[in-house]
Design a protein around this motif. Structure first.
Motif, PDB file in Angstrom:
ATOM      1  N   LYS A 113     -17.781  40.286 -25.098  1.00 18.69           N
ATOM      2  CA  LYS A 113     -18.613  39.324 -24.379  1.00 18.69           C
ATOM      3  C   LYS A 113     -17.815  38.542 -23.352  1.00 18.69           C
ATOM      4  N   LEU A 114     -16.516  38.723 -23.335  1.00 19.72           N
ATOM      5  CA  LEU A 114     -15.678  37.958 -22.406  1.00 19.72           C
ATOM      6  C   LEU A 114     -15.611  38.641 -21.046  1.00 19.72           C
ATOM      7  N   LEU A 115     -15.468  37.807 -20.017  1.00 16.69           N
ATOM      8  CA  LEU A 115     -15.187  38.336 -18.689  1.00 16.69           C
ATOM      9  C   LEU A 115     -13.689  38.183 -18.450  1.00 16.69           C
ATOM     10  N   MET A 116     -13.062  39.206 -17.884  1.00 15.74           N
ATOM     11  CA  MET A 116     -11.612  39.147 -17.763  1.00 15.74           C
ATOM     12  C   MET A 116     -11.144  39.529 -16.372  1.00 15.74           C
ATOM     13  N   SER A 117     -10.025  38.941 -15.982  1.00 18.60           N
ATOM     14  CA  SER A 117      -9.283  39.442 -14.821  1.00 18.60           C
ATOM     15  C   SER A 117      -7.978  40.003 -15.373  1.00 18.60           C
ATOM     16  N   GLU A 118      -7.022  40.258 -14.485  1.00 16.99           N
ATOM     17  CA  GLU A 118      -5.797  40.855 -14.996  1.00 16.99           C
ATOM     18  C   GLU A 118      -5.039  39.901 -15.923  1.00 16.99           C
ATOM     19  N   GLN A 119      -5.071  38.605 -15.579  1.00 17.20           N
ATOM     20  CA  GLN A 119      -4.245  37.654 -16.318  1.00 17.20           C
ATOM     21  C   GLN A 119      -5.032  36.720 -17.227  1.00 17.20           C
ATOM     22  N   VAL A 120      -6.281  36.400 -16.860  1.00 12.64           N
ATOM     23  CA  VAL A 120      -7.027  35.398 -17.622  1.00 12.64           C
ATOM     24  C   VAL A 120      -8.342  35.970 -18.123  1.00 12.64           C
ATOM     25  N   PHE A 121      -8.943  35.227 -19.054  1.00 19.79           N
ATOM     26  CA  PHE A 121     -10.307  35.598 -19.459  1.00 19.79           C
ATOM     27  C   PHE A 121     -11.179  34.355 -19.450  1.00 19.79           C
TER      28      PHE A 121
END
Lengths: 655, 164
Positions: free
Chosen positions: A281-289
């Protein structure tokens, strides 16, 4: 005793922290993660990656495998568990022991391998047995199983049906050729076994005769020599497999000691599945969520303490009017059993009220009125008190035991007022001791006898119903005032109350002005949200029509009287039956024993058939009549990320 | 009138009691029969559902029992159970008891059959959604209520009749 306050939570944290942070949130158990994260566009473009569900699938498959393994253990090392098995307590450090998966997988491997070996052994035994059976005809015949053709002759082993005789076959063959010999093997119920030896040149003619007798060829591939020798070899192999089977079964039985380990692993996998689902259910980028969700307002300090030590940015906000806020009811020990009733219906909306404390009194009172019996009440109370501590896990069963206690007490109280102990058992039981028992001297015992004055009970039911509906209206007024609509409360509830008060006044004094004022108030106010004057008038008059629905609602409460009377009549007739049987004997002791046997069986039966009806109708009066006045259903239950276990209880150690 | 007088009031009262128990038992037999057929089908697929299927099957059986209760009330009223038999009972009292038995007779007969059909459908829930099988019981209990009402009015009437 209320619907718990929620806050919107939004959090950005490092992806490398993700696993640990989720585990910590799971331990706190106060955050629900939203899937439909409604982040602004810039956040969305920053973090748009979703977790790959491969690990989730893996964990689920592993759990299915563990469940199958536990079933295998039940098959090979069955241990009887009680109806309400005590759940072992387990520490978090043991549950998340890094060595656990390895150990559990090894156990599963051994289990599965053992099961497969056993299945193969069983299949082989089946094959051996049928081979031995097929050799049965040929034992002692002296015919070699691999008797083969020679340069000029043919040998055929086979069977003919029992209905044909070998002598007739031989005679028929002799008609075709002289150079033929039939060697009989053995016979059983279905067939005769025989070997036919004939010359190659006669093959066609002999074959025709054989076919006409239903001759079926058998072949013993891979066997040579006498049937007797082969049977012995097969028997030997069969015994070997049986010994192997015993060894394997014993080994599997020993694995029963690993049951706890597998159960623990199953629970461990549940936590992993939960965490993986949360990750999805999380949205993520390369470094953070990015995590969006709901947090219990009262748990916010705990969350703050947790997040302080981490590299993350987070904020909470009050829910807006457009938010579909999840609902969690906070109840004390007295009202939480009512969850059983509420959950069967539907949770309230976030902005409505918690129904449990409101229906607690009414539900138990209605149950008590309908079940009304001191004996039945004591049985329910005991059942609840005995089962209650045995059920550790919160949930439906736990609620049920609480409800048994509360309804048992109410049943006892009303049973006392209506003077009933297992129906009228007190009329009969003392007779067997040559005594009579008069409880009417006890305070309040049997102040009203239902079967002596059913009309009084009918009116009383209607009156109780009126009070119940009135309470529902007042709750509606409270909600309206709380939400800042005092006039709506006055118009929608006040007018009706005025009308009913007026009807009461009219019935007693004969003056109907108050009732008329109430009706007028309804006509004037109930169409107020219509746009046109005519619409307002029509709406107002139409509301008067609701009087019929009020009438229906109130009449519905006669079921209180009906179920109470029916239950007590059946109990009395059963007692009469038991007494007839019991008093037929001159010996008081034999009579008493017979009476008690019939009494216990029939009263238990009456309890059982009545309790379901009583529960349903007590609940129905809440759902339809009471909730109809104020309740908004369809609340979405709060499902926080938390530890869920099936086989154990987690002890949370503070770190 | 002469026709009825030739039997007397007692016979009419007995006829009423017999109808109450007889028709209710026919209904219960039919109802438990319908549910039993459905239950056997489910159990043949999954024998572990036997207990739950049986609970659903016995629910339409209570009407027969209610009929029996009414019969007992009649029997004790006219003293057939060891008491003094009211053999000289008037025709009017006989009619009264007969009529008082009718709600149970017909209410029991029809509600049991219909409850049997609901129970069979509830056994369908047990087969497809075993976790929700208890809801099948609730549906059955809704029908049961009307058998209880029939029992109740029959009881109230029999209870109120004064033999003459």
């Amino acid at each position: 005793m209320a619907i718990m306050k929620m806050k919107k939570l939004r959090m950005l944290a490092m992806r490398s922290d993700r696993e640990q942070l989720l585990r910590e949130l799971q331990r706190l158990g106060c955050v629900e993660i939203r899937e439909d994260a409604a982040a602004e566009e810039d956040l969305r473009s920053l973090a748009s990656e979703r977790e790959d569900p491969a690990r989730l699938m893996e964990a689920r498959a592993e759990q299915t495998r563990t469940a199958a393994g536990l079933k295998l253990l039940d098959k090979y090392a069955y241990v009887k568990s009680g109806l309400f098995p005590a759940l072992p307590e387990v520490k978090l450090s043991r549950l998340f022991d890094p060595a656990l998966p390895e150990e559990a997988r090894e156990t599963l491997d051994r289990l599965e391998k053992g099961d497969a070996t056993l299945a193969a052994l069983l299949a082989e035994q089946g094959r051996l047995r049928s081979a031995i059976l097929s050799l049965e005809l040929w034992r002692g015949s002296g015919i070699p199983l691999d008797a083969g053709d020679t340069e000029h002759t043919r040998v055929r082993l086979g069977t003919i049906p029992a209905s044909k005789s070998p002598e007739a076959l031989e005679a028929a063959l002799r008609e075709v050729t002289e150079a033929v010999q039939l060697i009989p093997a053995g016979s059983d119920k279905a067939q005769h076994g025989l070997a036919a030896v004939f010359l190659r040149r006669d093959e066609e003619a002999v074959g025709q005769v054989l076919r006409s007798f239903g001759f079926e060829r058998v072949s013993f591939e891979g066997m040579s020599g006498q049937a007797e020798e082969n049977v012995a070899a097969l028997q030997k192999r069969l015994e070997e497999t049986e010994r192997e089977q015993e060894r394997e079964t014993a080994a599997l039985k020993e694995l029963g000691a690993k049951r706890e380990q597998l159960k623990l692993y199953y629970d461990r996998l549940t936590q992993e599945i939960e965490a993986e689902e949360a990750k999805g259910k999380l949205l993520m980028s390369e470094q953070v969520f990015l995590l969006e969700g709901w947090v219990l307002a009262e748990a916010e300090p705990k969350l703050e303490k947790l997040l302080q030590s981490r590299c993350c940015a987070w904020e909470t906000a009050e829910p807006g009017p457009e938010d579909d806020v999840p609902v969690k009811l906070k109840n004390n020990r007295l009202t939480s059993p009512l969850n059983m009733v509420t959950e069967m219906y539907s949770l309230p909306q976030y902005r409505n009220v918690d129904p449990n404390p409101l229906i607690a009194f009414w539900f138990c009172a209605f149950f008590g009125i309908m079940y009304a019996d001191t004996g039945y009440g004591l049985v329910l109370l005991l059942l609840g008190l005995i089962l209650g501590p045995k059920i550790k896990k919160p949930g439906m069963m736990k609620h049920m035991t609480g409800l048994l206690v509360e309804c048992g007490i109410a049943t006892f109280i009303f049973g006392w007022l209506f003077g009933s102990f297992f129906g009228d058992a007190l009329r009969y039981i003392p007779n067997f001791f040559g005594a009579t028992l008069d409880l009417t001297k006890l305070p309040l015992w049997g102040i009203k006898d239902p079967s002596a004055d059913p009309m009084w009970f009918m009116y009383a039911s209607l009156a109780v119903g009126g009070l119940h509906l009135l309470a529902g209206m007042l709750i509606k007024a409270y909600i309206l005032i709380r939400d800042g609509h005092p006039f709506a409360a006055l118009f929608d509830v006040g007018s009706w109350l005025l009308l009913f008060a007026g009807i009461g006044v009219g019935a007693v004094t004969g003056t109907w002005w108050v009732a008329l004022a109430g009706a007028l108030a309804l006509v004037l106010t109930q169409g107020r949200d219509r746009p046109t004057i005519i619409g307002k008038a029509v709406g107002g008059f139409k509301s008067l029509y609701d009087i019929t629905s009020w009438l229906g609602d109130i009449l519905s409460y006669t079921r209180l009287m009906a179920l109470m009377l029916a239950g007590s009549v059946i109990a009395q007739v059963f007692n009469m039956l038991a007494n007839m049987a019991g008093s037929a004997f001159s010996s008081k002791l034999v009579g008493l024993i017979l009476f008690l046997i019939i009494f216990v069986v029939t009263q238990l039966f009456n309890m059982a058939i009545n309790i379901i009806g009583t529960f349903v109708h007590a609940a129905r009066l809440q759902y339809l009549e009471f909730f109809g006045k104020f309740y908004e259903d369809g609340g979405k239950p709060f499902k926080p990320l938390q530890f869920k276990t099936k086989y154990s209880q987690i002890i949370k150690e503070e770190n | 009138m002469g026709f009825f007088e030739s039997f007397g009031g007692l016979a009419l009262a007995l006829l009423g009691g017999s109808l109450a128990v007889g028709l209710s038992c026919i209904g219960s037999a039919k109802g438990t029969g319908i549910a039993g057929e459905a239950a056997s089908g489910v159990v043949s697929e999954d024998p572990s559902k036997f207990g739950k299927a049986m609970i659903l099957q016995v629910l339409p059986g209570t009407q027969g029992l209610y009929g029996l209760v009414v019969w007992f009330l009649v029997a004790s009223k006219i003293g057939i159970l060891g008491g003094s038999l009211a053999s000289g009972m008037g025709l009017a009292s006989g009619w009264q008891i007969f009529i008082a038995c009718l709600p149970m007779a017909f209410g029991g007969l029809l509600s049991a059959i219909i409850q049997g059909r609901v129970a069979a459908a509830g056994i369908g829930i047990l087969a497809k959604k075993p976790d929700d099988w208890a809801k099948g019981i609730l549906f059955c209990v809704m029908v049961e209520f009307y058998a209880i009402l029939s029992l109740l009015v029959s009881f109230l009437m029999i209870n109120g009749i004064v033999l003459a």
